[in-house]
Design a protein around this motif. Structure first.
Motif, PDB file in Angstrom:
ATOM      1  N   GLY A  95       0.805  -1.208   0.000  1.00 18.79           N
ATOM      2  CA  GLY A  95       0.000   0.000   0.000  1.00 18.79           C
ATOM      3  C   GLY A  95       0.839   1.258   0.000  1.00 18.79           C
ATOM      4  N   HIS A  96       0.170   2.387   0.047  1.00 20.62           N
ATOM      5  CA  HIS A  96       0.830   3.690   0.041  1.00 20.62           C
ATOM      6  C   HIS A  96       0.433   4.476   1.275  1.00 20.62           C
ATOM      7  CE1 HIS A  96       1.063   2.488  -4.192  1.00 20.62           C
ATOM      8  NE2 HIS A  96       2.044   3.349  -4.325  1.00 20.62           N
ATOM      9  N   LEU A  97       1.356   5.252   1.767  1.00 21.14           N
ATOM     10  CA  LEU A  97       1.097   6.134   2.897  1.00 21.14           C
ATOM     11  C   LEU A  97       0.937   7.550   2.351  1.00 21.14           C
ATOM     12  CD1 LEU A  97       0.939   6.567   5.967  1.00 21.14           C
ATOM     13  CD2 LEU A  97       3.403   6.946   5.955  1.00 21.14           C
ATOM     14  N   ARG A  98      -0.254   8.106   2.472  1.00 20.12           N
ATOM     15  CA  ARG A  98      -0.526   9.443   1.928  1.00 20.12           C
ATOM     16  C   ARG A  98      -0.612  10.437   3.073  1.00 20.12           C
ATOM     17  NH1 ARG A  98      -1.983   9.397  -3.392  1.00 20.12           N
ATOM     18  NH2 ARG A  98      -2.600   7.387  -4.266  1.00 20.12           N
ATOM     19  N   GLU A  99       0.330  11.352   3.128  1.00 20.57           N
ATOM     20  CA  GLU A  99       0.299  12.439   4.099  1.00 20.57           C
ATOM     21  C   GLU A  99      -0.215  13.692   3.392  1.00 20.57           C
ATOM     22  OE1 GLU A  99       4.468  12.171   5.084  1.00 20.57           O
ATOM     23  OE2 GLU A  99       3.973  11.366   7.060  1.00 20.57           O
ATOM     24  N   LEU A 100      -1.158  14.369   4.026  1.00 17.34           N
ATOM     25  CA  LEU A 100      -1.841  15.482   3.359  1.00 17.34           C
ATOM     26  C   LEU A 100      -1.363  16.828   3.879  1.00 17.34           C
ATOM     27  CD1 LEU A 100      -5.447  13.955   3.400  1.00 17.34           C
ATOM     28  CD2 LEU A 100      -3.605  13.616   1.732  1.00 17.34           C
ATOM     29  N   TYR A 101      -0.067  16.921   4.159  1.00 18.84           N
ATOM     30  CA  TYR A 101       0.498  18.169   4.684  1.00 18.84           C
ATOM     31  C   TYR A 101       0.931  19.088   3.541  1.00 18.84           C
ATOM     32  CZ  TYR A 101       1.400  14.925   8.583  1.00 18.84           C
ATOM     33  OH  TYR A 101       1.310  13.972   9.561  1.00 18.84           O
ATOM     34  N   LEU A 102       0.813  20.369   3.755  1.00 19.45           N
ATOM     35  CA  LEU A 102       1.411  21.340   2.844  1.00 19.45           C
ATOM     36  C   LEU A 102       2.788  21.739   3.360  1.00 19.45           C
ATOM     37  CD1 LEU A 102      -1.557  23.764   2.050  1.00 19.45           C
ATOM     38  CD2 LEU A 102      -0.624  21.958   0.602  1.00 19.45           C
ATOM     39  N   PRO A 103       3.688  22.149   2.482  1.00 21.65           N
ATOM     40  CA  PRO A 103       4.960  22.699   2.954  1.00 21.65           C
ATOM     41  C   PRO A 103       4.710  23.869   3.899  1.00 21.65           C
ATOM     42  CG  PRO A 103       5.019  22.333   0.591  1.00 21.65           C
ATOM     43  CD  PRO A 103       3.593  22.112   1.015  1.00 21.65           C
ATOM     44  N   LEU A 104       5.650  24.124   4.800  1.00 22.22           N
ATOM     45  CA  LEU A 104       5.467  25.103   5.867  1.00 22.22           C
ATOM     46  C   LEU A 104       5.017  26.460   5.341  1.00 22.22           C
ATOM     47  CD1 LEU A 104       5.660  25.771   8.842  1.00 22.22           C
ATOM     48  CD2 LEU A 104       8.097  26.300   8.510  1.00 22.22           C
ATOM     49  N   GLU A 105       5.684  26.975   4.327  1.00 25.61           N
ATOM     50  CA  GLU A 105       5.349  28.309   3.810  1.00 25.61           C
ATOM     51  C   GLU A 105       3.939  28.322   3.228  1.00 25.61           C
ATOM     52  OE1 GLU A 105       7.037  31.494   0.497  1.00 25.61           O
ATOM     53  OE2 GLU A 105       8.390  29.995   1.361  1.00 25.61           O
ATOM     54  N   ALA A 106       3.577  27.253   2.498  1.00 18.37           N
ATOM     55  CA  ALA A 106       2.240  27.174   1.902  1.00 18.37           C
ATOM     56  C   ALA A 106       1.176  27.013   2.987  1.00 18.37           C
ATOM     57  CB  ALA A 106       2.176  26.005   0.918  1.00 18.37           C
ATOM     58  N   ALA A 107       1.501  26.258   4.046  1.00 21.22           N
ATOM     59  CA  ALA A 107       0.553  26.066   5.149  1.00 21.22           C
ATOM     60  C   ALA A 107       0.268  27.381   5.855  1.00 21.22           C
ATOM     61  CB  ALA A 107       1.096  25.035   6.133  1.00 21.22           C
TER      62      ALA A 107
END
Length: 577
Positions: free
Chosen positions: A18-30
């Motif tokens: 399977g795949h591990l999907r993390e839904l984080y944005l890069p710090l600046e974009a967040a």
């Protein structure tokens, strides 16, 4: 921790498929998204939704990339799969009220916030739909019986509209307890790699663990040649469960009783649905995302107990049967294991199938354990470890009783306040428990002064009562509430507030309308009938009859003294007094 997340969205190969999907944005974009979120429509997430959001953002719910849209939702409910055929047994949905849905557009965005108003993520809205909740209950839980906590929430507390769409993560929900034990899927897999662990069997629990659990988990790990991951749920579990703070302290005390280097503890911020077989399959998929190679499924996994006919909601091995059907595509190997029982004549724990007629089997149920704690009686060493007992005694000192709420609901003039007064008198006559009475009229005079009788104001009034009652219960007291509370959704929300800390006992005072009108000392029914008073419950505003209250009393057929006696007898049978 509440820092913005500095990782980028990723789809990493998980170690066991399977795949591990993390839904984080890069710090600046967040940070930029956080500023933009302030200008968007806002939604404060419920406890369940907060748990779901955290596991969506950190990859625990991989391969999901957000809350389910309508096509995926229908496929999961009916077929245990996403629309693309991927195995996923539990609908992960974001339910909202009609008032919010009316403000939203497809293609728009919604800020998802914690209870402090902090934006955690933005939902890119792809779907706005109204699900068939009863169909979902039948398909997912196999029942529409509200004694099932998942069914009760779905039918009585979920809002009518679901929103689906992709999530853009800003930051995870804040946690300040047991921070070193709260590892994300990526962090836990990295820890396994650093320790050289490549075969890991995970164990799910929502209760304190005792010697039988230690024996079961040790044998399961030995059976498959793996290290053990104890991963208890510390999100929402079943109402009435021991709080997670106490449980985690018990797990920490238990850990040294395993062989050194063979077991680890990590916490799972999951909101359980108590969905039996489907939940077992779901738990296995989640543990695969956290890096486990094996997962233990025991007897009646995630079962909620008995239905209104006194029968278990699920068979003891239904979860084993469902998992066997999908084992080939799970990506994690499921280890089915029987219950462990103590044979006094052998002074040993045995798998239940190995017990013979000559064995002297002993057991202590959860009810019996609570009774012994309350009475200060001995808890034998064969059952659990002394350091675990010490923690449980601190949390449940001898003589202490849990708090609870009696929530009387019914039409004006049904006899709610009279019955509440009779119960209070009975309780004070026979005991010394701290009691707080939240009568409908008195609450309106003080706590809810200024509120009118629109649906919104009525819901606000019940929410305030529920909050105060929950605080009384949290401190071990008894809250007795007697509002009309005409709407099922508001009553359900009050229940949810109280059940965070103790029992909520709904008592429907089901006195017929014609009797209530005959008793009308204030003349309110007459004014409503004459059109001089609008929005009066039972005349031109509905009273939604409770579907499954703990008790139902017709005060026209039973005296206040007799009904109070019946209520107190029920409370004693439930070990609340």
């Amino acid at each position: 921790m509440n820092a913005s997340l500095a990782a980028s969205p990723s789809a990493l190969i998980a170690p066991h498929g399977g795949h591990l999907r993390e839904l984080y944005l890069p710090l600046e974009a967040a940070e930029a998204l956080k500023k933009r979120a302030a200008q968007l429509p806002q939604w404060t997430l419920s406890e369940r939704q907060l748990c779901d959001l955290e596991l969506l953002l950190n990859g625990g719910f991989s391969p999901l990339t957000g809350f389910l849209g309508e096509e995926d939702y229908r496929s999961v409910v009916d077929h245990l799969r996403l629309a693309d055929g991927t195995l996923w047994p539990m609908p992960i949905t974001l339910d909202v009220p009609e008032t919010l849905a009316a403000q939203l557009l497809l293609g728009g965005e919604l800020s998802l916030n914690d209870t402090q108003g902090t934006p955690l993520a933005v939902l890119e809205i792809s779907d706005i739909y109204r699900p068939d909740r009863e169909h979902e209950a039948r398909q997912v839980f196999g029942s529409t019986d509200r004694l099932h906590p998942g069914v009760a929430e779905l039918l009585d507390r979920n809002h009518p509209v679901n929103l689906g769409g992709r999530l853009l993560g800003i930051q995870l929900p804040a946690h300040y307890d047991f921070v070193p034990l709260r590892r994300s899927p990526r962090q836990l897999r990295e820890w396994f790699a650093g320790q050289g662990w490549d075969r890991i069997v995970a164990f799910q629990t929502r209760n304190p663990m005792h010697r039988a659990h230690r024996e079961l988990t040790l044998r399961a790990a030995e059976k498959v040649g793996a290290r053990l991951l104890i991963q208890p749920v510390v999100g929402r579990t079943k109402p009435g469960d021991i709080d997670h703070y106490t449980r985690v302290r018990c797990y920490q005390a238990l850990l040294p009783h395993y062989p050194e280097g063979q077991a680890a503890l990590s916490l799972l911020p999951l909101a359980m649905r108590m969905g039996g077989p489907r939940e077992a399959l779901w738990h296995a998929l989640i543990r695969q995302n956290f890096g486990a190679s094996h997962f233990i499924v025991g007897r009646d996994h995630a079962g909620p107990g008995k239905n209104s006919q006194g029968q278990p909601f699920y068979g003891p091995f239904e979860a084993h049967e469902l998992i066997a059907r999908y084992q080939h595509e799970l990506g994690i190997e499921v280890v089915t294991f029987p219950a462990m029982v103590y044979a006094a004549n052998r002074d040993a724990y045995l798998p239940a199938p190995e017990v013979t007629a000559e064995d002297e089997v002993r057991d202590i149920s959860g009810t019996e354990l609570r009774r012994r704690l309350h009475q200060g009686e001995d808890i034998p060493a064969w059952f659990t470890f002394p350091d675990v007992v010490r923690i449980l005694r601190e949390r449940h000192p001898a003589g202490a009783r849990p708090g609870f709420t009696l929530f009387f609901t019914g039409l004006s003039g049904s006899g709610k306040s009279t019955l509440a007064q009779a119960v209070v008198a009975h309780l004070l006559e026979t005991g010394s428990r701290a009691i707080t009475v939240l009568d409908g009229d008195e609450v309106r005079l003080h706590l809810s002064k200024g509120l009118g009788f629109s649906r919104e104001d009525r819901d606000t009034n019940i929410a305030r009562i529920g909050y105060v009652a929950s605080e009384v219960v949290r401190h071990g007291g008894i809250a007795i509430c007697a509002p009309i509370a005409p709407y099922a959704e508001a009553r359900a929300q009050a229940r949810a507030l109280v059940e965070t800390h103790g029992r909520f006992v709904e008592i429907h005072v089901a006195t017929p309308l014609e009797v209530c009108e005959q008793r009308d000392r204030k003349g309110l029914y007459a004014k409503a009938r004459a059109g001089k008073l609008s929005g009066f419950t039972g005349i031109d505003d509905p009273y939604e009859i409770p579907a499954s209250p703990e008790l139902r009393i017709d005060a026209s057929q039973e005296s206040a003294l007799d009904a109070a006696h019946r209520i107190v007898t029920w409370l004693r049978a439930e070990q609340l007094l």
